[in-house]
Design an enzyme around this catalytic site. Structure first.
Site, short mmCIF file in Angstrom:
data_model
loop_
_atom_site.label_atom_id
_atom_site.label_comp_id
_atom_site.label_asym_id
_atom_site.label_seq_id
_atom_site.Cartn_x
_atom_site.Cartn_y
_atom_site.Cartn_z
N SER A 13 -79.97 13.23 -34.40
CA SER A 13 -80.22 12.26 -35.22
C SER A 13 -79.01 11.49 -35.79
O SER A 13 -78.17 12.25 -36.50
CB SER A 13 -81.02 12.57 -36.42
OG SER A 13 -81.17 11.74 -37.40
N ARG A 14 -78.99 10.05 -35.97
CA ARG A 14 -77.86 9.41 -36.39
C ARG A 14 -78.18 9.29 -37.89
O ARG A 14 -77.10 8.60 -38.73
CB ARG A 14 -77.45 8.21 -36.06
CG ARG A 14 -76.43 7.99 -34.62
CD ARG A 14 -77.04 8.77 -33.68
NE ARG A 14 -76.05 8.80 -32.50
CZ ARG A 14 -76.63 9.13 -31.17
NH1 ARG A 14 -77.67 9.59 -30.97
NH2 ARG A 14 -75.69 8.93 -30.26
N THR A 69 -89.03 12.37 -37.60
CA THR A 69 -88.77 11.99 -36.19
C THR A 69 -89.56 12.86 -35.21
O THR A 69 -90.19 13.42 -35.73
CB THR A 69 -87.05 11.94 -35.88
OG1 THR A 69 -87.33 11.20 -34.66
CG2 THR A 69 -86.67 13.23 -35.92
N LYS A 74 -94.12 12.24 -36.35
CA LYS A 74 -94.62 11.05 -37.06
C LYS A 74 -96.05 10.86 -37.13
O LYS A 74 -96.45 10.31 -38.05
CB LYS A 74 -94.07 9.82 -36.29
CG LYS A 74 -92.63 9.70 -36.50
CD LYS A 74 -92.02 8.54 -35.61
CE LYS A 74 -90.52 7.95 -36.08
NZ LYS A 74 -90.47 6.63 -35.49
N ASP A 102 -90.49 0.99 -39.59
CA ASP A 102 -90.10 0.68 -38.38
C ASP A 102 -90.30 -0.71 -38.22
O ASP A 102 -89.50 -1.58 -37.50
CB ASP A 102 -90.86 1.64 -37.20
CG ASP A 102 -89.92 2.81 -36.90
OD1 ASP A 102 -88.83 2.82 -37.38
OD2 ASP A 102 -90.48 3.66 -36.50
N GLY A 115 -94.26 -1.37 -23.20
CA GLY A 115 -94.52 -0.18 -23.84
C GLY A 115 -95.66 -0.26 -24.92
O GLY A 115 -96.11 -1.31 -25.34
N ALA A 116 -96.23 1.06 -24.73
CA ALA A 116 -97.26 0.92 -25.84
C ALA A 116 -97.26 2.21 -26.61
O ALA A 116 -98.34 2.94 -27.10
CB ALA A 116 -98.71 0.79 -25.41
N GLY A 122 -95.07 5.01 -29.89
CA GLY A 122 -95.25 4.48 -31.48
C GLY A 122 -94.46 3.29 -31.72
O GLY A 122 -94.70 2.72 -32.79
N ALA A 123 -93.31 3.21 -31.18
CA ALA A 123 -92.38 2.08 -31.51
C ALA A 123 -93.15 0.88 -31.32
O ALA A 123 -92.88 -0.08 -32.13
CB ALA A 123 -90.98 2.29 -30.81
#
Ligand SMILES: NC(=O)c1ccc[n+]([C@@H]2O[C@H](COP(=O)([O-])OP(=O)(O)OC[C@H]3O[C@@H](n4cnc5c(N)ncnc54)[C@H](OP(=O)(O)O)[C@@H]3O)[C@@H](O)[C@H]2O)c1
Length: 277
Positions: free
Chosen positions: A14-15, A61, A65, A102, A128-129, A131-132
């Protein structure tokens, strides 16, 4: 001292400590942001222990989530709609509030990089489908996108997302991903394709208008082949790092009481860590 951190399993990549640490130092706040490795079976205990250990909250993360929705005491409207919690805030009475930043991060970054962009300009294609994608589609619908073409490998995942969020979302078969780019005003990749260690994103951009903004939310690598191809043909491009930086702002504000900014210095600091790994 105010404490916060990020819970994940694994979490070493993680950053978030780097970017929250940057803001803590910049604002002279007596605080700490820590890596919190928490396996799935310990999530509830770890979240319940936050208040007693002086934490103002934490980020979540992978893989926490969705699971956190069932643990926290309050879920804000955005997190409920997206179906995931990425930020937990410990309230004054010790109860836990789940939020999702997000969608905010995606929108704020697009606005920062392309100030003239409006969701209402034209159709958006979202690849895409997961979480994001839920956060991205929610933000686009809220901002008045007239049509969202949701393209995903598993059609049922896209159909579930479209049913949950409603609006002008059309589900498209993955095999038609290159064909549906005509007249799009925005293309967003929210799949993990193109990410380091993942297969490449196989997409032909010929049908995409060169005026369309291309946003890849993958940030490792920063210059994905989608963005490189789009840039070469003249499309305005937006990389994934900005979303990561902007989604952290409301969380920092909730825990430490200061709304931080995304500055070139912050970007350089986090960018350097992406190159280093
Ligand atoms: N910039 C940021 O702030 C930010 C924030 C969140 C996530 N991200 C990035 O966004 C990406 C997705 O994250 P997520 O949390 O949404 O993950 P996720 O929930 O696991 O979703 C992954 C998505 O990628 C698709 N996919 C995976 N492998 C594929 C393949 N071989 N062919 C076609 N499609 C494939 C999945 O399709 P199926 O439905 O068919 O499985 C799904 O739509 C990751 O790279 C993550 O790092 C960036």
């Amino acid at each position: 001292m105010i404490r916060a951190g990020v819970m994940g399993w694994p979490v070493e990549h993680s950053r978030s400590p780097l970017l929250h640490g940057f803001w803590l130092k910049q604002h002279g706040i007596d605080g700490a942001y820590e890596l919190l490795p928490v396996p799935p079976e310990s999530l509830e205990t770890a979240l319940r222990g936050l208040a007693a250990q002086g934490f103002a909250g934490c980020n979540l993360t992978v893989p926490h989530k969705q699971a956190a929705l069932a643990v926290v005491d309050h879920v804000d409207a955005t997190a409920a709609r997206i179906g995931a919690v990425n930020t937990v805030v410990v309230r004054r009475d010790g109860t836990l509030e789940g939020r999702n930043t997000d969608a905010f991060g995606f929108r704020e970054n697009l606005r920062a990089v392309q100030p003239a962009w409006r969701a209402s300009t034209g159709p958006a294609v979202v690849l895409g489908a997961g979480g994001a994608a839920r956060a991205v589609v929610a933000a686009l619908l809220d901002d008045g996108a007239p049509e969202i073409r949701l393209v995903n490998r598993s059609r049922d995942h896209a159909a579930a997302l479209a049913a949950a969020l409603g609006g002008a979302t059309i589900v498209i078969d993955w095999s038609r991903r290159s064909a549906v780019l005509g007249d799009a005003a925005l293309l967003v990749n929210t799949t993990s394709l193109g990410m380091t260690g993942q297969p490449p994103l196989d997409l032909a951009l010929e049908a995409l208008p060169t005026t369309a903004i291309v946003n890849d939310i993958v940030y490792a690598p920063l210059a994905t082949s989608l963005l490189e191809t789009a840039r070469r043909r003249g499309n305005p491009v937006v990389d994934g790092l900005g979303m990561l930086l902007h989604q952290a702002r409301p969380a920092f504000a909730a825990w430490f009481g200061v709304t931080p900014e995304v500055t070139p210095a912050l970007r350089r600091t986090v960018e350097a860590s992406l190159v280093a790994r």
